[in-house]
Design an enzyme around this catalytic site. Structure first.
Site, PDB file in Angstrom:
ATOM      1  N   PHE A 128       7.760-145.582  10.584  1.00 57.22           N
ATOM      2  CA  PHE A 128       7.504-147.002  10.392  1.00 57.22           C
ATOM      3  C   PHE A 128       8.449-147.651   9.382  1.00 57.22           C
ATOM      4  CE2 PHE A 128       3.800-145.914  12.689  1.00 57.22           C
ATOM      5  CZ  PHE A 128       3.246-147.088  13.158  1.00 57.22           C
ATOM      6  N   ARG A 129       8.758-146.945   8.296  1.00 55.30           N
ATOM      7  CA  ARG A 129       9.373-147.625   7.155  1.00 55.30           C
ATOM      8  C   ARG A 129      10.836-147.299   6.897  1.00 55.30           C
ATOM      9  NH1 ARG A 129       4.086-146.855   6.323  1.00 55.30           N
ATOM     10  NH2 ARG A 129       2.895-148.615   5.507  1.00 55.30           N
TER      11      ARG A 129
ATOM     12  N   HIS B 129      -5.447-139.738  11.120  1.00 54.67           N
ATOM     13  CA  HIS B 129      -5.323-141.001  11.849  1.00 54.67           C
ATOM     14  C   HIS B 129      -5.552-140.852  13.344  1.00 54.67           C
ATOM     15  CE1 HIS B 129      -2.673-142.371   8.255  1.00 54.67           C
ATOM     16  NE2 HIS B 129      -3.944-142.627   8.049  1.00 54.67           N
TER      17      HIS B 129
ATOM     18  N   CYS C   1     -13.539-144.464  26.683  1.00 58.83           N
ATOM     19  CA  CYS C   1     -14.043-145.785  27.053  1.00 58.83           C
ATOM     20  C   CYS C   1     -14.932-146.307  25.926  1.00 58.83           C
ATOM     21  CB  CYS C   1     -14.832-145.694  28.357  1.00 58.83           C
ATOM     22  SG  CYS C   1     -15.699-147.225  28.794  1.00 58.83           S
TER      23      CYS C   1
ATOM     24  N   CYS D 250     -18.803-146.596  27.734  1.00 55.16           N
ATOM     25  CA  CYS D 250     -19.595-145.427  28.137  1.00 55.16           C
ATOM     26  C   CYS D 250     -19.167-144.133  27.478  1.00 55.16           C
ATOM     27  CB  CYS D 250     -19.584-145.269  29.656  1.00 55.16           C
ATOM     28  SG  CYS D 250     -17.981-144.674  30.312  1.00 55.16           S
TER      29      CYS D 250
ATOM     30  N   THR E 251       6.524-137.437   3.855  1.00 55.19           N
ATOM     31  CA  THR E 251       5.735-138.640   3.573  1.00 55.19           C
ATOM     32  C   THR E 251       6.109-139.212   2.221  1.00 55.19           C
ATOM     33  OG1 THR E 251       3.498-139.515   3.195  1.00 55.19           O
ATOM     34  CG2 THR E 251       3.858-137.184   2.685  1.00 55.19           C
ATOM     35  N   SER E 252       6.139-140.533   2.136  1.00 49.46           N
ATOM     36  CA  SER E 252       6.430-141.213   0.880  1.00 49.46           C
ATOM     37  C   SER E 252       5.159-141.479   0.081  1.00 49.46           C
ATOM     38  CB  SER E 252       7.151-142.538   1.150  1.00 49.46           C
ATOM     39  OG  SER E 252       6.363-143.361   1.997  1.00 49.46           O
TER      40      SER E 252
ATOM     41  N   ASN F 185      10.893-134.035   1.079  1.00 47.44           N
ATOM     42  CA  ASN F 185      11.024-135.351   1.709  1.00 47.44           C
ATOM     43  C   ASN F 185      12.456-135.850   1.536  1.00 47.44           C
ATOM     44  OD1 ASN F 185       9.727-137.579   3.082  1.00 47.44           O
ATOM     45  ND2 ASN F 185       9.974-138.765   1.202  1.00 47.44           N
TER      46      ASN F 185
ATOM     47  N   ILE G 154      12.977-131.609   6.285  1.00 49.24           N
ATOM     48  CA  ILE G 154      11.892-130.642   6.161  1.00 49.24           C
ATOM     49  C   ILE G 154      12.030-129.513   7.167  1.00 49.24           C
ATOM     50  CG2 ILE G 154      10.326-131.975   7.661  1.00 49.24           C
ATOM     51  CD1 ILE G 154       8.047-130.966   5.812  1.00 49.24           C
TER      52      ILE G 154
END
Length: 239
Positions: free
Chosen positions: A36-37, A122, A130, A133, A191-192, A214, A232
């Protein structure tokens, strides 16, 4: 990785009896999955809405079709394969020195590499249900559908991923805390440590050794940690 750091890291792993790995997006970028970053991450790409808004519960409810357009385009990487980091972690677990992988990733690559104890903070793209149901659907069903994927009952099929504004699953949090408290070594990789509440979990670690692997420094300083800057996959493969 210079020889001093390499030997220090090897020494930690030799005396480790119960390690836990806490990983983020950087573990999967080496398998071709965008983060993402970073410079080429999703946050720096242009869409009608910013990715952090698209991946929110509110957006999912109010703009469901647009959510799935982005999700299929950028989140469903079903052909990605494990890299050297995933494989090494699975080997350590099989040997008995690694008790669990705690991951912020949703791609399932740790399981694909052979890891058994994977705590997915996550969620996962591979589980879809669904909302009406509860019927299970595969990731392929989402990928091959058009527009909003619908269940036989007419309900929306939602990926079991934790969106912004949604809480983390209590059982996963509890088990992660238990693993961290029982470990003598914590390896933080890819990971940051900027995504909360997930990043705050490492505060529960009470063991002797912390290793942070990292590209670049994490957001906060971890007292007593051995910092290793680099890939890594390459670093773990050399151990």
């Amino acid at each position: 990785m210079d020889s001093f750091i390499k030997e220090k890291l090897r020494a930690i792993m030799r005396r480790t009896e119960r390690a836990v790995f806490f990983g983020g997006a950087g573990v999967s970028t080496e398998s071709g999955i965008p983060d993402f970053r970073s410079e080429n991450g999703l946050y720096r790409q242009k869409y009608a809405y910013p990715p952090e808004q698209i991946l929110s519960h509110t957006f999912f409810m109010e703009h469901t079709a647009e959510f799935f357009r982005f999700y299929r385009d950028k989140m469903l990487c079903l052909t990605a394969q494990p890299n050297a980091a995933h494989i090494k972690l699975a080997e350590w677990e099989k040997e008995g020195s690694l008790s669990a992988v705690i991951t912020q990733n949703i791609d399932g690559l740790h399981q694909k590499a052979g890891s058994k104890k994977v705590l997915e903070l996550h969620g996962s793209i591979w589980r879809n249900h669904c909302v009406r149901c509860g019927k299970f659907y595969s990731a392929q069903t989402i990928q091959e559908s058009d527009g909003v994927p619908l269940c036989e009952c007419g309900g929306i099929i939602k990926p079991d991923v934790v969106l912004y504004e949604e809480p983390l699953e209590r059982e996963v949090i509890a088990e992660s805390i238990s693993e961290l408290k029982a470990a003598d070594t914590l390896i933080v990789g890819g990971t940051s440590l900027t995504v909360y509440p997930a990043a705050g979990l490492i505060d529960y670690f009470g063991g002797k050794n912390i290793v942070v692997i990292n590209r670049g420094a994490p957001a906060g300083n971890i007292r007593g940690a051995l910092y290793v800057d680099g890939s890594i996959g390459e670093i773990l493969e050399r151990l």
